[in-house]
Design a protein around this motif. Sequence first.
Motif, PDB file in Angstrom:
ATOM      1  N   GLY A  51      33.225  37.770  20.705  1.00  0.00           N
ATOM      2  CA  GLY A  51      32.338  37.636  20.476  1.00  0.00           C
ATOM      3  C   GLY A  51      31.982  36.931  21.874  1.00  0.00           C
ATOM      4  O   GLY A  51      30.699  36.715  22.367  1.00  0.00           O
ATOM      5  N   VAL A  52      32.213  34.924  21.883  1.00  0.00           N
ATOM      6  CA  VAL A  52      32.369  34.442  23.173  1.00  0.00           C
ATOM      7  C   VAL A  52      32.758  35.079  24.611  1.00  0.00           C
ATOM      8  O   VAL A  52      32.283  34.860  25.906  1.00  0.00           O
ATOM      9  N   LEU A  53      33.732  36.120  24.644  1.00  0.00           N
ATOM     10  CA  LEU A  53      34.600  36.745  25.999  1.00  0.00           C
ATOM     11  C   LEU A  53      32.834  37.528  26.010  1.00  0.00           C
ATOM     12  O   LEU A  53      32.617  37.960  27.445  1.00  0.00           O
ATOM     13  N   ALA A  54      32.348  37.994  25.103  1.00  0.00           N
ATOM     14  CA  ALA A  54      30.598  39.126  25.578  1.00  0.00           C
ATOM     15  C   ALA A  54      30.367  38.385  26.371  1.00  0.00           C
ATOM     16  O   ALA A  54      29.192  38.830  26.604  1.00  0.00           O
ATOM     17  N   TYR A  55      29.786  37.302  25.210  1.00  0.00           N
ATOM     18  CA  TYR A  55      28.632  36.067  25.892  1.00  0.00           C
ATOM     19  C   TYR A  55      29.190  35.776  27.567  1.00  0.00           C
ATOM     20  O   TYR A  55      27.840  35.886  28.227  1.00  0.00           O
ATOM     21  N   ALA A  56      30.175  35.474  27.567  1.00  0.00           N
ATOM     22  CA  ALA A  56      30.436  34.435  29.043  1.00  0.00           C
ATOM     23  C   ALA A  56      30.471  36.101  29.994  1.00  0.00           C
ATOM     24  O   ALA A  56      30.159  35.899  31.341  1.00  0.00           O
ATOM     25  N   ALA A  57      30.930  37.597  29.845  1.00  0.00           N
ATOM     26  CA  ALA A  57      30.528  38.490  30.546  1.00  0.00           C
ATOM     27  C   ALA A  57      29.229  38.777  30.332  1.00  0.00           C
ATOM     28  O   ALA A  57      28.801  39.191  31.699  1.00  0.00           O
ATOM     29  N   ASP A  58      28.628  38.771  29.888  1.00  0.00           N
ATOM     30  CA  ASP A  58      27.070  39.059  29.433  1.00  0.00           C
ATOM     31  C   ASP A  58      26.339  37.522  30.861  1.00  0.00           C
ATOM     32  O   ASP A  58      25.397  38.098  31.335  1.00  0.00           O
ATOM     33  N   ASN A  59      26.756  36.920  30.987  1.00  0.00           N
ATOM     34  CA  ASN A  59      25.895  35.560  31.340  1.00  0.00           C
ATOM     35  C   ASN A  59      25.893  35.615  32.803  1.00  0.00           C
ATOM     36  O   ASN A  59      25.791  35.900  34.158  1.00  0.00           O
ATOM     37  N   ALA A  60      27.157  35.924  32.852  1.00  0.00           N
ATOM     38  CA  ALA A  60      28.136  35.812  34.425  1.00  0.00           C
ATOM     39  C   ALA A  60      27.404  37.060  35.337  1.00  0.00           C
ATOM     40  O   ALA A  60      27.103  37.350  36.755  1.00  0.00           O
ATOM     41  N   ILE A  61      27.007  38.647  34.893  1.00  0.00           N
ATOM     42  CA  ILE A  61      26.336  39.618  34.964  1.00  0.00           C
ATOM     43  C   ILE A  61      25.197  39.078  35.134  1.00  0.00           C
ATOM     44  O   ILE A  61      25.082  39.347  36.266  1.00  0.00           O
ATOM     45  N   THR A  62      25.015  38.728  34.550  1.00  0.00           N
ATOM     46  CA  THR A  62      22.967  38.207  34.991  1.00  0.00           C
ATOM     47  C   THR A  62      22.715  37.625  35.942  1.00  0.00           C
ATOM     48  O   THR A  62      22.486  37.545  36.993  1.00  0.00           O
ATOM     49  N   PHE A  63      23.827  36.564  36.385  1.00  0.00           N
ATOM     50  CA  PHE A  63      24.112  35.557  37.089  1.00  0.00           C
ATOM     51  C   PHE A  63      24.049  35.991  38.774  1.00  0.00           C
ATOM     52  O   PHE A  63      23.242  35.856  39.592  1.00  0.00           O
ATOM     53  N   ALA A  64      24.860  36.836  38.165  1.00  0.00           N
ATOM     54  CA  ALA A  64      25.897  37.827  39.923  1.00  0.00           C
ATOM     55  C   ALA A  64      24.394  38.559  40.109  1.00  0.00           C
ATOM     56  O   ALA A  64      24.197  38.147  41.005  1.00  0.00           O
ATOM     57  N   ALA A  65      23.700  39.827  39.218  1.00  0.00           N
ATOM     58  CA  ALA A  65      22.477  39.750  39.343  1.00  0.00           C
ATOM     59  C   ALA A  65      21.581  39.257  39.716  1.00  0.00           C
ATOM     60  O   ALA A  65      20.686  40.084  40.862  1.00  0.00           O
ATOM     61  N   GLY A  66      21.300  38.473  39.911  1.00  0.00           N
ATOM     62  CA  GLY A  66      20.409  37.546  40.052  1.00  0.00           C
ATOM     63  C   GLY A  66      20.541  36.856  41.303  1.00  0.00           C
ATOM     64  O   GLY A  66      19.528  36.536  42.448  1.00  0.00           O
TER      65      GLY A  66
END
Length: 139
Positions: free
Chosen positions: A56-71
């Motif tokens: 779940g921590v790995l998924a959290y980190a991926a989700d947030n990094a993906i969202t910031f990159a897309a931003g």
Amino acid sequence: MTALLPDVHLARKVLADQPFSALVGARLEVFEPGRAVLALDIHQGLTQQNGFVHGGVLAYAADNAITFAAGTVLGPAVLTSGMTISYVRPALGATLEADATVVSGGRRQAVCRCDLLAVGDDGARTLCAVAQGSVLTTG
């Protein structure tokens, strides 16, 4: 895909204002056109019963990094619309890094890839998981 001039100070404030991100000690290491790297120190509070970083921590980190990159290509008003993750080996080390890049970006949607790496005390980097996500503008 047109990258915006990312405002790293705004991005770090957004991250700091997320209660869960503050809880796990996440920090934004890289924030540049088409790319974001989120990092957090690995400690016992982030592990599962075998001592590995919890999925779940790995998924959290991926989700947030993906969202910031897309931003960086869509602007700051974005939300993840979907994400998949494949765990390839247990995460052990001193630091977890989620390195996300925009693969394709348009006016309202971006698709990103994220490599999750465990970094040891000696600097050795081990790929632990790979994620892909889609991000949409909210405006």
